[in-house]
Motif scaffolding. Sequence first.
Motif, PDB file in Angstrom:
ATOM      1  N   ARG A 407      54.507  40.590  46.670  1.00  0.00           N
ATOM      2  CA  ARG A 407      53.904  41.504  45.680  1.00  0.00           C
ATOM      3  C   ARG A 407      52.880  40.745  44.834  1.00  0.00           C
ATOM      4  O   ARG A 407      51.826  41.257  44.502  1.00  0.00           O
ATOM      5  CB  ARG A 407      54.993  42.127  44.788  1.00  0.00           C
ATOM      6  N   GLU A 408      53.214  39.484  44.529  1.00  0.00           N
ATOM      7  CA  GLU A 408      52.335  38.680  43.675  1.00  0.00           C
ATOM      8  C   GLU A 408      50.981  38.396  44.351  1.00  0.00           C
ATOM      9  O   GLU A 408      49.928  38.504  43.716  1.00  0.00           O
ATOM     10  CB  GLU A 408      53.044  37.354  43.337  1.00  0.00           C
ATOM     11  N   VAL A 409      51.016  38.040  45.648  1.00  0.00           N
ATOM     12  CA  VAL A 409      49.766  37.620  46.301  1.00  0.00           C
ATOM     13  C   VAL A 409      48.748  38.758  46.429  1.00  0.00           C
ATOM     14  O   VAL A 409      47.578  38.509  46.683  1.00  0.00           O
ATOM     15  CB  VAL A 409      50.003  36.983  47.698  1.00  0.00           C
ATOM     16  N   GLN A 410      49.195  39.989  46.212  1.00  0.00           N
ATOM     17  CA  GLN A 410      48.259  41.119  46.305  1.00  0.00           C
ATOM     18  C   GLN A 410      47.619  41.464  44.966  1.00  0.00           C
ATOM     19  O   GLN A 410      46.763  42.339  44.898  1.00  0.00           O
ATOM     20  CB  GLN A 410      49.000  42.374  46.774  1.00  0.00           C
ATOM     21  N   LYS A 411      48.073  40.821  43.889  1.00  0.00           N
ATOM     22  CA  LYS A 411      47.556  41.181  42.565  1.00  0.00           C
ATOM     23  C   LYS A 411      46.080  40.775  42.445  1.00  0.00           C
ATOM     24  O   LYS A 411      45.678  39.754  43.007  1.00  0.00           O
ATOM     25  CB  LYS A 411      48.380  40.491  41.484  1.00  0.00           C
ATOM     26  N   PRO A 412      45.306  41.554  41.698  1.00  0.00           N
ATOM     27  CA  PRO A 412      43.861  41.268  41.609  1.00  0.00           C
ATOM     28  C   PRO A 412      43.564  39.833  41.183  1.00  0.00           C
ATOM     29  O   PRO A 412      42.616  39.216  41.678  1.00  0.00           O
ATOM     30  CB  PRO A 412      43.371  42.262  40.549  1.00  0.00           C
ATOM     31  N   GLU A 413      44.377  39.271  40.295  1.00  0.00           N
ATOM     32  CA  GLU A 413      44.072  37.908  39.816  1.00  0.00           C
ATOM     33  C   GLU A 413      44.322  36.846  40.879  1.00  0.00           C
ATOM     34  O   GLU A 413      43.954  35.685  40.718  1.00  0.00           O
ATOM     35  CB  GLU A 413      44.846  37.579  38.532  1.00  0.00           C
ATOM     36  N   ARG A 414      44.954  37.242  41.995  1.00  0.00           N
ATOM     37  CA  ARG A 414      45.179  36.293  43.092  1.00  0.00           C
ATOM     38  C   ARG A 414      44.078  36.343  44.142  1.00  0.00           C
ATOM     39  O   ARG A 414      44.138  35.665  45.158  1.00  0.00           O
ATOM     40  CB  ARG A 414      46.536  36.582  43.768  1.00  0.00           C
ATOM     41  N   ILE A 415      43.113  37.238  43.955  1.00  0.00           N
ATOM     42  CA  ILE A 415      41.997  37.369  44.909  1.00  0.00           C
ATOM     43  C   ILE A 415      40.767  36.758  44.261  1.00  0.00           C
ATOM     44  O   ILE A 415      40.381  37.183  43.165  1.00  0.00           O
ATOM     45  CB  ILE A 415      41.726  38.855  45.241  1.00  0.00           C
ATOM     46  N   ASN A 416      40.180  35.756  44.895  1.00  0.00           N
ATOM     47  CA  ASN A 416      39.043  35.134  44.216  1.00  0.00           C
ATOM     48  C   ASN A 416      37.824  36.062  44.241  1.00  0.00           C
ATOM     49  O   ASN A 416      37.700  36.939  45.096  1.00  0.00           O
ATOM     50  CB  ASN A 416      38.778  33.721  44.739  1.00  0.00           C
ATOM     51  N   ASP A 417      36.933  35.840  43.282  1.00  0.00           N
ATOM     52  CA  ASP A 417      35.827  36.785  43.063  1.00  0.00           C
ATOM     53  C   ASP A 417      34.902  36.901  44.268  1.00  0.00           C
ATOM     54  O   ASP A 417      34.381  37.973  44.561  1.00  0.00           O
ATOM     55  CB  ASP A 417      34.991  36.351  41.853  1.00  0.00           C
ATOM     56  N   ARG A 418      34.672  35.768  44.936  1.00  0.00           N
ATOM     57  CA  ARG A 418      33.757  35.842  46.095  1.00  0.00           C
ATOM     58  C   ARG A 418      34.343  36.741  47.177  1.00  0.00           C
ATOM     59  O   ARG A 418      33.671  37.584  47.750  1.00  0.00           O
ATOM     60  CB  ARG A 418      33.517  34.443  46.685  1.00  0.00           C
TER      61      ARG A 418
END
Length: 537
Positions: A407-418
């Motif tokens: 669940r954590e790895v899908q959070k927006p803050e875990r996706i880098n901006d690029r």
Amino acid sequence: MTPRRLVIVGGGSAGWMAAAYINAALNRNGRHVVDISLVESPDVPRIGVGEATIPSINHILAVIGIDELDFLKRVEGSFKQAIRYDNWLDNRGETYYHPFNRYHESPIDRTGERWLKSSRSLPFAETVSAQPGLCEQNLAPRMLGQWNFGPPLTYAYHMNALHFADYLCEIATARGVQHHLDNVVDVEQNDDGSIAAVNTQGGLRLEGDLFIDCTGFAAHLMEKKLGVEWVDCSQWLLCDRAVTLAVPHDMHYPGHIRPYTTASALSNGWVWQIPLQNRRSLGYVHSSAFISKEDAEREIRAFEGPHADGLDTRFINFKVGHRAKAWVKNCIAIGLAGNFIEPLESTGLYLADLASVMLTEHFPYGDDMDALAFRFNRIMANRFYEILDFINMHYCLTRRTDTEFWREVQKPERINDRLQAKLDFWRIKPPSASDFEDQYLPGQPDTPLPDGGTQGDHRPPVDTADLFGIDSYEAILYGMDFLREECDQWYGERRPPTQVARIVAERLALAPSRLPPHDVWLQKVVGMRQYGGSGKG
Ligand code: FAD
């Protein structure tokens, strides 16, 4: 010209790749431009797991002049044609491949677009590449006789990285590289802060014009002496530890050697399976914030089943990130001292290989190194972030909700901006080759690295798609069911059946009569032992 004095500290795969490659690439055709010494601790072990590579390793092997068959014998090696991902999407037993070869239409490739417009009843990679099918049948990418199976199949290797380092050491020292088994205990600096010499416990003083720090995560020169900061990237890749075990074929032989790496998602990370000639190496890459050592060990043992009983496990801590600058003054960090990204796409040895190749291309024959260091740092940073984006994507497209980790790895803050900018753009327009020529897409961040390369370098890293281009992105995106809802909206819910490209179907039909089982090839050509039960399966 007086040869430059190059001192390499550390003799893991990175140190020996650098020594053997730089020596072969620069001291050739009767020229001797660099004197190379390598000092390696007799006490600090190398990181050595059964390791998987990517096809670019063939370049470094060719320049060093390594014979493929000799290499396979020495490193207990096997072929790798793809990575197979199990249970990454939703934990219902789904599987998809990232193959090294695929078919393209010319002049404009519409295979991806056609798959999106179809019913998606077959996995994308299987429609454009024979390799998933070859992998399922455990076939070698080489024939026993003369090759008559169309264009060559691209492949990389699985290998014992400890043996690889020993093998390179043997080659490099036979060609003049000086090898010292000793602990570096002190680093001397010149007035300008550059490194003058390293001193060892045994009383050696090794002076140099250029130093390579290959001391692994310890980074004795770069971090401990020069104080160059480590840029932490754990926000986007949460795993920081692996528990490994090796199952000798003597104990359990599955009846085949898989010609691919398997990456199976577990509760708090994923487990690799890397088949060598004499054993299978497994490693559960996980996040220590989400699972204890005891539970991780229990889980990898349960994954392997009864064959794991009585086998030792080993824990390896790691950190994802890179040196703010890989080349500072006259010191360059290569290998784990310079950067590390978790091994999901087998890019560790590649980054060390790239650094050695780039250092050779930017080799400082004089003392003014700034311009060369600037370009080297830029290239290494670009490639690091290219890999980071790509691996980040495997996690953030998951639909698993079975554990806190997934669940954590899908959070927006875990996706880098690029990566986010790429995914957002591809939800408006599916990926196509032109996106990879210039990856400055709408929404791309405009923030430089914390210490971007060298003074005056204020640009963010640029993804040059040199390693992971459209082929790789499509394999993962569509393997992870990307654009399912969008395709229903764009093309309607009733769409024509998915077709396999004719050339792929023809190749697959021919394959069993041309390509031997992988283990049979290894037995017949490089003398792998026979363990019984050989064949397809
Ligand atoms: P190390 O192997 O740690 O070597 C460090 C060297 O420095 C040793 O020789 C040591 O003796 C020496 N040293 C240390 N201190 C001193 C001192 N004071 N004086 C002298 N010498 C010293 N890469 C892949 O390509 N594919 C994979 O599948 C893969 N899987 C991996 C799995 C895990 C869990 C990890 C952590 C890494 C993986 N890698 C993989 C990365 C790969 O292992 C490394 O990139 C590679 O081994 C290079 O390591 P190294 O030589 O930098 O460091």
